[in-house]
Design a protein around this motif. Sequence first.
Motif, PDB file in Angstrom:
ATOM      1  N   GLY A   1      -7.147  -8.518   1.669  1.00 38.83           N
ATOM      2  CA  GLY A   1      -6.322  -7.556   2.203  1.00 38.83           C
ATOM      3  C   GLY A   1      -4.969  -8.597   2.934  1.00 38.83           C
TER       4      GLY A   1
ATOM      5  N   PHE B   1      -2.039  -5.063  -0.296  1.00 37.15           N
ATOM      6  CA  PHE B   1      -3.362  -5.845  -0.661  1.00 37.15           C
ATOM      7  C   PHE B   1      -3.028  -6.870  -1.713  1.00 37.15           C
TER       8      PHE B   1
ATOM      9  N   VAL C   1       0.832  -1.215   0.162  1.00 39.51           N
ATOM     10  CA  VAL C   1       0.098   0.043   0.071  1.00 39.51           C
ATOM     11  C   VAL C   1       0.921   1.290  -0.078  1.00 39.51           C
TER      12      VAL C   1
ATOM     13  N   LYS D   1      -1.554  -6.826   7.719  1.00 36.81           N
ATOM     14  CA  LYS D   1      -2.975  -6.317   7.532  1.00 36.81           C
ATOM     15  C   LYS D   1      -3.201  -5.022   6.711  1.00 36.81           C
ATOM     16  N   ASP D   2      -2.672  -4.146   7.063  1.00 40.13           N
ATOM     17  CA  ASP D   2      -2.759  -2.807   6.194  1.00 40.13           C
ATOM     18  C   ASP D   2      -1.740  -2.485   5.396  1.00 40.13           C
ATOM     19  N   ARG D   3      -0.484  -3.247   5.577  1.00 33.49           N
ATOM     20  CA  ARG D   3       0.579  -2.830   4.714  1.00 33.49           C
ATOM     21  C   ARG D   3       0.466  -3.338   3.217  1.00 33.49           C
TER      22      ARG D   3
ATOM     23  N   ASP E   1      -4.959   4.727   2.062  1.00 30.14           N
ATOM     24  CA  ASP E   1      -5.386   3.821   3.081  1.00 30.14           C
ATOM     25  C   ASP E   1      -5.899   2.442   2.556  1.00 30.14           C
ATOM     26  N   GLY E   2      -4.983   1.542   2.979  1.00 32.44           N
ATOM     27  CA  GLY E   2      -5.069   0.112   2.376  1.00 32.44           C
ATOM     28  C   GLY E   2      -6.565  -0.450   2.619  1.00 32.44           C
ATOM     29  N   ILE E   3      -7.036  -0.296   3.462  1.00 31.05           N
ATOM     30  CA  ILE E   3      -8.210  -1.008   4.085  1.00 31.05           C
ATOM     31  C   ILE E   3      -9.247  -0.400   3.421  1.00 31.05           C
ATOM     32  N   LYS E   4      -9.326   1.045   3.143  1.00 26.90           N
ATOM     33  CA  LYS E   4     -10.310   1.834   2.543  1.00 26.90           C
ATOM     34  C   LYS E   4     -10.356   1.423   1.009  1.00 26.90           C
TER      35      LYS E   4
END
Length: 384
Positions: free
Chosen positions: A326, A336, A303, A332-334, A308-311
Amino acid sequence: MNFKKRLMTPGPTDIPPSVLAEACKPIIHHRTPQFRKILTEVVAGLKRVFQTNNDLLIFPAAGTGGMESAVVNLCSPGDTILTASCGNFGNRWTAIAKAYGISVEHYEVEWGGESDPQEIKKRLAAHPEIKVVFTTLSETSTGVDLDISAIGNIVAQTPAVLVVDAISGMGATPMKTDEWKADVVIAGAQKGFMIPPGLAGVTISSRAWELAKTSKIPKYYFSWEKAHKAMTAEALANTPYTPSVSLIMQMAESLRLIEEEGMENIWKRHARMAQSVRSAMEALGLKLFATGRPSNVVTSVCVPEGVDGIKLFKTVRDTYGITLAGGQGKLKDRIFRVGHLGYADDWDVVAAVAAIERALNEQGYVMEIGAGVTAAEKVLFAAE
Ligand SMILES: *Cc1c(COP(=O)(O)O)cnc(C)c1O
Protein backbone atom coordinates in the motif's frame (compact mmCIF):
# COMPACT_ATOMS: atom_id res chain seq x y z
CA MET A 1 -9.51 -21.48 -5.76
CA ASN A 2 -6.46 -21.19 -3.57
CA PHE A 3 -4.09 -19.01 -5.55
CA LYS A 4 -0.37 -19.49 -5.47
CA LYS A 5 1.28 -17.01 -3.08
CA ARG A 6 3.47 -14.31 -4.55
CA LEU A 7 5.27 -11.55 -2.68
CA MET A 8 5.37 -8.54 -4.97
CA THR A 9 6.36 -5.91 -2.45
CA PRO A 10 9.54 -3.83 -2.50
CA GLY A 11 10.94 -6.13 0.17
CA PRO A 12 10.75 -8.73 1.40
CA THR A 13 10.70 -10.50 -1.95
CA ASP A 14 10.16 -14.13 -2.86
CA ILE A 15 13.21 -16.33 -2.41
CA PRO A 16 14.61 -18.78 -4.99
CA PRO A 17 14.26 -22.44 -3.89
CA SER A 18 18.01 -23.07 -3.83
CA VAL A 19 18.45 -20.05 -1.54
CA LEU A 20 15.66 -21.25 0.76
CA ALA A 21 17.31 -24.66 0.97
CA GLU A 22 20.52 -23.14 2.38
CA ALA A 23 18.60 -22.14 5.53
CA CYS A 24 17.83 -25.81 6.22
CA LYS A 25 21.48 -26.82 6.43
CA PRO A 26 23.00 -27.49 9.85
CA ILE A 27 24.56 -24.42 11.48
CA ILE A 28 28.31 -24.39 11.27
CA HIS A 29 30.31 -22.61 13.93
CA HIS A 30 31.36 -19.12 12.92
CA ARG A 31 34.91 -19.32 14.31
CA THR A 32 35.91 -22.02 11.83
CA PRO A 33 37.88 -21.84 8.58
CA GLN A 34 34.81 -23.41 6.93
CA PHE A 35 32.53 -20.48 7.78
CA ARG A 36 35.20 -17.82 7.40
CA LYS A 37 35.89 -19.00 3.87
CA ILE A 38 32.19 -18.56 3.00
CA LEU A 39 32.16 -15.10 4.60
CA THR A 40 35.30 -14.09 2.68
CA GLU A 41 33.67 -15.15 -0.59
CA VAL A 42 30.43 -13.36 0.27
CA VAL A 43 32.30 -10.10 0.92
CA ALA A 44 34.09 -10.42 -2.44
CA GLY A 45 30.82 -11.22 -4.23
CA LEU A 46 29.02 -8.29 -2.60
CA LYS A 47 31.81 -5.94 -3.67
CA ARG A 48 31.23 -7.02 -7.26
CA VAL A 49 27.51 -6.27 -6.97
CA PHE A 50 28.20 -2.90 -5.27
CA GLN A 51 30.83 -2.29 -8.00
CA THR A 52 33.38 -1.14 -5.47
CA ASN A 53 36.92 -1.74 -4.27
CA ASN A 54 36.14 0.01 -0.99
CA ASP A 55 35.90 -1.84 2.33
CA LEU A 56 32.66 -3.72 2.82
CA LEU A 57 31.18 -4.62 6.21
CA ILE A 58 28.21 -6.84 7.01
CA PHE A 59 25.99 -6.34 10.05
CA PRO A 60 23.24 -8.68 11.21
CA ALA A 61 20.54 -5.99 11.13
CA ALA A 62 17.64 -4.56 9.18
CA GLY A 63 18.70 -2.19 6.43
CA THR A 64 17.94 0.66 8.83
CA GLY A 65 20.71 -0.65 11.11
CA GLY A 66 23.13 -0.10 8.24
CA MET A 67 21.75 3.45 7.86
CA GLU A 68 22.16 4.14 11.57
CA SER A 69 25.73 2.79 11.41
CA ALA A 70 26.54 5.46 8.80
CA VAL A 71 25.20 8.24 11.02
CA VAL A 72 26.96 7.10 14.21
CA ASN A 73 30.30 6.40 12.51
CA LEU A 74 30.49 9.56 10.39
CA CYS A 75 28.92 12.27 12.53
CA SER A 76 29.50 14.09 15.79
CA PRO A 77 26.89 15.88 17.94
CA GLY A 78 26.40 19.42 16.67
CA ASP A 79 27.48 18.59 13.08
CA THR A 80 25.40 19.77 10.15
CA ILE A 81 24.38 17.31 7.46
CA LEU A 82 22.27 17.57 4.30
CA THR A 83 19.46 15.16 3.57
CA ALA A 84 18.17 14.97 -0.01
CA SER A 85 14.78 13.30 0.36
CA CYS A 86 11.95 12.42 -2.00
CA GLY A 87 9.85 10.42 0.43
CA ASN A 88 9.56 8.29 3.53
CA PHE A 89 12.99 6.64 3.30
CA GLY A 90 14.79 9.89 2.54
CA ASN A 91 13.09 11.32 5.61
CA ARG A 92 14.42 8.43 7.68
CA TRP A 93 17.93 9.90 7.31
CA THR A 94 16.70 13.11 8.89
CA ALA A 95 14.98 11.21 11.70
CA ILE A 96 18.10 9.16 12.54
CA ALA A 97 20.36 12.23 12.45
CA LYS A 98 18.02 14.20 14.70
CA ALA A 99 17.93 11.32 17.19
CA TYR A 100 21.69 11.86 17.62
CA GLY A 101 21.53 15.64 18.06
CA ILE A 102 22.80 16.42 14.55
CA SER A 103 21.53 19.52 12.84
CA VAL A 104 19.91 18.76 9.50
CA GLU A 105 19.63 20.85 6.35
CA HIS A 106 16.57 19.01 5.06
CA TYR A 107 15.92 19.23 1.32
CA GLU A 108 12.68 17.46 0.45
CA VAL A 109 10.88 17.58 -2.89
CA GLU A 110 7.18 17.03 -3.36
CA TRP A 111 6.60 13.26 -3.10
CA GLY A 112 6.61 11.62 -6.52
CA GLY A 113 9.35 13.99 -7.67
CA GLU A 114 13.11 13.58 -7.74
CA SER A 115 15.89 15.48 -5.91
CA ASP A 116 17.55 18.04 -8.18
CA PRO A 117 21.36 17.65 -8.11
CA GLN A 118 21.70 21.41 -8.79
CA GLU A 119 19.71 22.17 -5.63
CA ILE A 120 22.10 19.95 -3.66
CA LYS A 121 25.00 21.90 -5.16
CA LYS A 122 23.37 25.20 -4.14
CA ARG A 123 22.77 24.08 -0.56
CA LEU A 124 26.31 22.75 -0.21
CA ALA A 125 27.64 26.10 -1.42
CA ALA A 126 25.39 28.00 1.01
CA HIS A 127 26.36 25.74 3.94
CA PRO A 128 30.06 24.87 3.68
CA GLU A 129 29.84 23.40 7.21
CA ILE A 130 27.89 20.38 5.86
CA LYS A 131 29.97 17.25 6.45
CA VAL A 132 27.77 14.55 4.98
CA VAL A 133 25.07 14.33 2.30
CA PHE A 134 22.56 11.53 2.86
CA THR A 135 20.30 10.35 0.05
CA THR A 136 18.53 7.36 -1.50
CA LEU A 137 19.05 5.35 -4.71
CA SER A 138 15.47 4.08 -5.10
CA GLU A 139 12.89 5.92 -3.01
CA THR A 140 10.68 2.92 -2.37
CA SER A 141 7.78 4.85 -0.82
CA THR A 142 7.09 6.79 -4.02
CA GLY A 143 8.70 4.61 -6.72
CA VAL A 144 11.32 7.11 -7.87
CA ASP A 145 15.02 6.58 -8.68
CA LEU A 146 17.54 9.34 -8.01
CA ASP A 147 20.44 10.33 -10.25
CA ILE A 148 23.24 9.21 -7.93
CA SER A 149 25.86 9.68 -10.65
CA ALA A 150 25.06 13.42 -10.91
CA ILE A 151 24.80 13.84 -7.12
CA GLY A 152 28.10 11.97 -6.65
CA ASN A 153 29.93 14.28 -9.06
CA ILE A 154 28.65 17.35 -7.21
CA VAL A 155 29.42 16.12 -3.70
CA ALA A 156 32.91 14.92 -4.74
CA GLN A 157 33.83 18.53 -5.55
CA THR A 158 33.20 19.52 -1.92
CA PRO A 159 34.73 18.24 1.33
CA ALA A 160 31.42 16.48 2.17
CA VAL A 161 31.00 12.71 2.09
CA LEU A 162 28.12 11.11 0.14
CA VAL A 163 26.04 8.36 1.77
CA VAL A 164 23.51 6.45 -0.34
CA ASP A 165 20.70 4.25 0.94
CA ALA A 166 20.62 1.64 -1.84
CA ILE A 167 18.63 -0.82 0.26
CA SER A 168 15.94 -1.44 -2.34
CA GLY A 169 17.87 -0.58 -5.50
CA MET A 170 21.06 -2.60 -5.04
CA GLY A 171 21.12 -5.70 -7.19
CA ALA A 172 18.09 -4.54 -9.19
CA THR A 173 18.96 -1.20 -10.75
CA PRO A 174 22.45 0.17 -11.55
CA MET A 175 24.44 1.40 -8.56
CA LYS A 176 28.07 1.96 -9.58
CA THR A 177 29.55 2.82 -6.21
CA ASP A 178 33.10 3.77 -7.22
CA GLU A 179 32.33 5.21 -10.65
CA TRP A 180 29.59 7.42 -9.16
CA LYS A 181 31.81 8.49 -6.24
CA ALA A 182 29.44 7.25 -3.52
CA ASP A 183 31.52 7.14 -0.32
CA VAL A 184 29.17 5.04 1.74
CA VAL A 185 26.53 2.75 0.26
CA ILE A 186 24.09 0.65 2.21
CA ALA A 187 22.15 -2.39 1.02
CA GLY A 188 19.76 -4.80 2.70
CA ALA A 189 19.10 -8.52 2.34
CA GLN A 190 15.41 -8.85 1.57
CA LYS A 191 15.20 -6.82 -1.63
CA GLY A 192 17.43 -7.26 -4.68
CA PHE A 193 19.45 -9.93 -2.87
CA MET A 194 16.47 -12.30 -2.60
CA ILE A 195 17.27 -13.64 0.89
CA PRO A 196 15.24 -13.32 4.12
CA PRO A 197 15.49 -10.02 6.06
CA GLY A 198 18.31 -9.51 8.55
CA LEU A 199 21.57 -8.43 6.88
CA ALA A 200 22.90 -4.96 6.11
CA GLY A 201 25.94 -4.38 3.88
CA VAL A 202 27.90 -1.11 4.10
CA THR A 203 30.80 0.07 1.91
CA ILE A 204 33.21 2.75 3.07
CA SER A 205 35.57 4.85 0.93
CA SER A 206 38.88 6.27 2.17
CA ARG A 207 37.26 9.73 2.35
CA ALA A 208 34.56 8.29 4.59
CA TRP A 209 37.17 6.56 6.79
CA GLU A 210 38.94 9.92 7.25
CA LEU A 211 35.73 11.50 8.50
CA ALA A 212 34.91 8.45 10.64
CA LYS A 213 38.18 8.99 12.53
CA THR A 214 36.80 12.31 13.84
CA SER A 215 33.34 10.99 14.82
CA LYS A 216 32.37 11.56 18.46
CA ILE A 217 29.02 9.79 18.65
CA PRO A 218 29.30 6.84 21.09
CA LYS A 219 29.00 3.44 19.37
CA TYR A 220 29.67 -0.19 20.10
CA TYR A 221 27.74 -2.82 18.11
CA PHE A 222 27.71 -0.67 14.98
CA SER A 223 31.36 0.42 15.24
CA TRP A 224 32.81 0.26 11.73
CA GLU A 225 36.30 0.12 13.19
CA LYS A 226 35.60 -3.05 15.21
CA ALA A 227 33.87 -4.73 12.27
CA HIS A 228 36.64 -3.74 9.88
CA LYS A 229 39.36 -5.03 12.20
CA ALA A 230 37.70 -8.44 12.42
CA MET A 231 37.08 -8.48 8.69
CA THR A 232 40.69 -7.73 7.71
CA ALA A 233 43.01 -8.79 10.56
CA GLU A 234 43.71 -12.17 8.98
CA ALA A 235 43.49 -13.72 5.53
CA LEU A 236 39.99 -15.05 6.16
CA ALA A 237 37.23 -12.60 7.12
CA ASN A 238 35.79 -12.64 10.62
CA THR A 239 33.12 -10.73 12.54
CA PRO A 240 33.38 -9.19 16.03
CA TYR A 241 30.13 -10.85 17.23
CA THR A 242 28.13 -13.88 16.12
CA PRO A 243 27.11 -13.37 12.50
CA SER A 244 23.79 -14.63 11.03
CA VAL A 245 25.38 -17.83 9.78
CA SER A 246 22.38 -19.09 7.80
CA LEU A 247 21.75 -15.74 6.15
CA ILE A 248 25.40 -15.57 5.06
CA MET A 249 25.08 -19.07 3.59
CA GLN A 250 21.92 -17.96 1.79
CA MET A 251 23.70 -14.86 0.54
CA ALA A 252 26.48 -17.05 -0.88
CA GLU A 253 23.92 -18.99 -2.92
CA SER A 254 22.10 -15.83 -3.96
CA LEU A 255 25.38 -14.28 -5.16
CA ARG A 256 26.02 -17.44 -7.17
CA LEU A 257 22.63 -16.98 -8.91
CA ILE A 258 23.33 -13.27 -9.46
CA GLU A 259 26.70 -13.99 -11.06
CA GLU A 260 25.16 -16.72 -13.21
CA GLU A 261 22.55 -14.31 -14.60
CA GLY A 262 24.98 -11.37 -14.81
CA MET A 263 24.48 -7.85 -13.45
CA GLU A 264 23.68 -6.30 -16.84
CA ASN A 265 21.01 -8.92 -17.53
CA ILE A 266 19.53 -8.43 -14.06
CA TRP A 267 19.27 -4.67 -14.59
CA LYS A 268 17.64 -5.30 -17.99
CA ARG A 269 15.14 -7.75 -16.47
CA HIS A 270 14.10 -5.22 -13.83
CA ALA A 271 13.81 -2.40 -16.38
CA ARG A 272 11.64 -4.64 -18.58
CA MET A 273 9.34 -5.70 -15.72
CA ALA A 274 8.97 -2.08 -14.56
CA GLN A 275 8.21 -0.83 -18.07
CA SER A 276 5.66 -3.57 -18.50
CA VAL A 277 3.81 -2.72 -15.25
CA ARG A 278 3.82 1.01 -16.03
CA SER A 279 2.42 0.38 -19.49
CA ALA A 280 -0.25 -1.98 -18.11
CA MET A 281 -1.42 0.49 -15.47
CA GLU A 282 -1.71 3.28 -18.01
CA ALA A 283 -3.65 1.00 -20.39
CA LEU A 284 -6.14 0.47 -17.55
CA GLY A 285 -6.57 4.23 -17.28
CA LEU A 286 -4.64 4.45 -14.00
CA LYS A 287 -2.26 7.29 -13.26
CA LEU A 288 1.34 6.59 -12.24
CA PHE A 289 2.37 8.44 -9.08
CA ALA A 290 6.02 9.09 -9.98
CA THR A 291 6.71 12.38 -11.69
CA GLY A 292 10.48 11.92 -11.29
CA ARG A 293 12.47 9.09 -12.91
CA PRO A 294 10.23 6.04 -12.35
CA SER A 295 11.85 3.25 -10.36
CA ASN A 296 12.79 -0.12 -11.82
CA VAL A 297 12.19 -1.68 -8.41
CA VAL A 298 8.63 -0.68 -7.59
CA THR A 299 5.81 1.04 -9.48
CA SER A 300 3.54 3.38 -7.56
CA VAL A 301 0.03 3.77 -8.92
CA CYS A 302 -2.62 6.32 -7.93
CA VAL A 303 -5.85 4.82 -6.64
CA PRO A 304 -8.54 5.99 -9.10
CA GLU A 305 -11.66 7.92 -8.13
CA GLY A 306 -14.40 5.63 -6.81
CA VAL A 307 -12.01 2.79 -5.91
CA ASP A 308 -11.14 1.87 -2.32
CA GLY A 309 -7.36 1.42 -2.43
CA ILE A 310 -7.08 -0.52 0.82
CA LYS A 311 -9.82 -2.90 -0.30
CA LEU A 312 -8.13 -3.34 -3.69
CA PHE A 313 -4.85 -4.22 -2.01
CA LYS A 314 -6.61 -6.71 0.32
CA THR A 315 -8.53 -8.40 -2.53
CA VAL A 316 -5.35 -8.86 -4.56
CA ARG A 317 -3.61 -10.33 -1.51
CA ASP A 318 -6.34 -12.37 0.21
CA THR A 319 -8.28 -13.57 -2.83
CA TYR A 320 -5.63 -13.71 -5.54
CA GLY A 321 -2.55 -14.54 -3.47
CA ILE A 322 -0.40 -11.62 -4.59
CA THR A 323 0.91 -9.29 -1.90
CA LEU A 324 1.40 -5.78 -3.23
CA ALA A 325 2.31 -2.82 -1.03
CA GLY A 326 0.00 0.00 0.00
CA GLY A 327 1.08 3.60 0.37
CA GLN A 328 3.25 4.76 3.27
CA GLY A 329 2.62 7.72 5.57
CA LYS A 330 0.53 10.39 3.90
CA LEU A 331 0.12 8.22 0.79
CA LYS A 332 -1.55 5.38 2.75
CA ASP A 333 -4.80 5.08 0.76
CA ARG A 334 -3.79 7.24 -2.19
CA ILE A 335 -1.47 4.82 -3.97
CA PHE A 336 -0.69 1.14 -4.22
CA ARG A 337 2.72 -0.18 -5.17
CA VAL A 338 3.71 -3.17 -7.29
CA GLY A 339 7.13 -4.51 -6.34
CA HIS A 340 8.98 -6.17 -9.22
CA LEU A 341 12.40 -6.97 -7.89
CA GLY A 342 14.62 -9.82 -6.88
CA TYR A 343 13.24 -13.27 -7.64
CA ALA A 344 10.58 -12.03 -10.08
CA ASP A 345 10.02 -12.63 -13.77
CA ASP A 346 7.68 -11.86 -16.66
CA TRP A 347 4.97 -14.24 -15.45
CA ASP A 348 4.88 -12.70 -11.98
CA VAL A 349 4.32 -9.31 -13.58
CA VAL A 350 1.55 -10.60 -15.87
CA ALA A 351 -0.12 -12.35 -12.91
CA ALA A 352 0.01 -9.19 -10.80
CA VAL A 353 -1.53 -7.11 -13.60
CA ALA A 354 -4.28 -9.72 -14.13
CA ALA A 355 -5.08 -9.77 -10.39
CA ILE A 356 -5.23 -5.96 -10.25
CA GLU A 357 -7.67 -6.01 -13.22
CA ARG A 358 -9.93 -8.49 -11.45
CA ALA A 359 -9.91 -6.55 -8.19
CA LEU A 360 -10.66 -3.29 -10.03
CA ASN A 361 -13.48 -4.98 -11.92
CA GLU A 362 -14.99 -6.22 -8.63
CA GLN A 363 -15.21 -2.61 -7.46
CA GLY A 364 -17.09 -1.60 -10.61
CA TYR A 365 -14.14 0.25 -12.15
CA VAL A 366 -14.82 0.60 -15.86
CA MET A 367 -12.12 -0.76 -18.17
CA GLU A 368 -11.63 -3.29 -20.91
CA ILE A 369 -10.84 -6.66 -19.32
CA GLY A 370 -7.40 -7.77 -20.45
CA ALA A 371 -6.25 -4.30 -21.54
CA GLY A 372 -3.59 -4.25 -18.81
CA VAL A 373 -2.36 -7.77 -19.51
CA THR A 374 -2.18 -7.02 -23.23
CA ALA A 375 -0.12 -3.89 -22.65
CA ALA A 376 2.16 -5.74 -20.24
CA GLU A 377 2.68 -8.57 -22.71
CA LYS A 378 3.40 -6.17 -25.58
CA VAL A 379 6.32 -4.73 -23.61
CA LEU A 380 7.59 -8.17 -22.61
CA PHE A 381 7.30 -9.51 -26.18
CA ALA A 382 9.10 -6.51 -27.65
CA ALA A 383 11.95 -6.98 -25.18
CA GLU A 384 12.51 -10.63 -26.05
C1 LIG B 1 13.18 -1.21 2.75
C2 LIG B 1 13.93 0.04 2.75
C3 LIG B 1 14.58 0.51 3.90
C4 LIG B 1 14.45 -0.15 5.24
O1 LIG B 1 14.94 -1.42 5.30
P1 LIG B 1 14.69 -2.26 6.64
O2 LIG B 1 15.37 -3.55 6.36
O3 LIG B 1 13.19 -2.37 6.81
O4 LIG B 1 15.29 -1.49 7.75
C5 LIG B 1 15.33 1.66 3.80
N1 LIG B 1 15.44 2.32 2.65
C6 LIG B 1 14.82 1.93 1.52
C7 LIG B 1 14.99 2.71 0.27
C8 LIG B 1 14.05 0.77 1.54
O5 LIG B 1 13.43 0.36 0.42
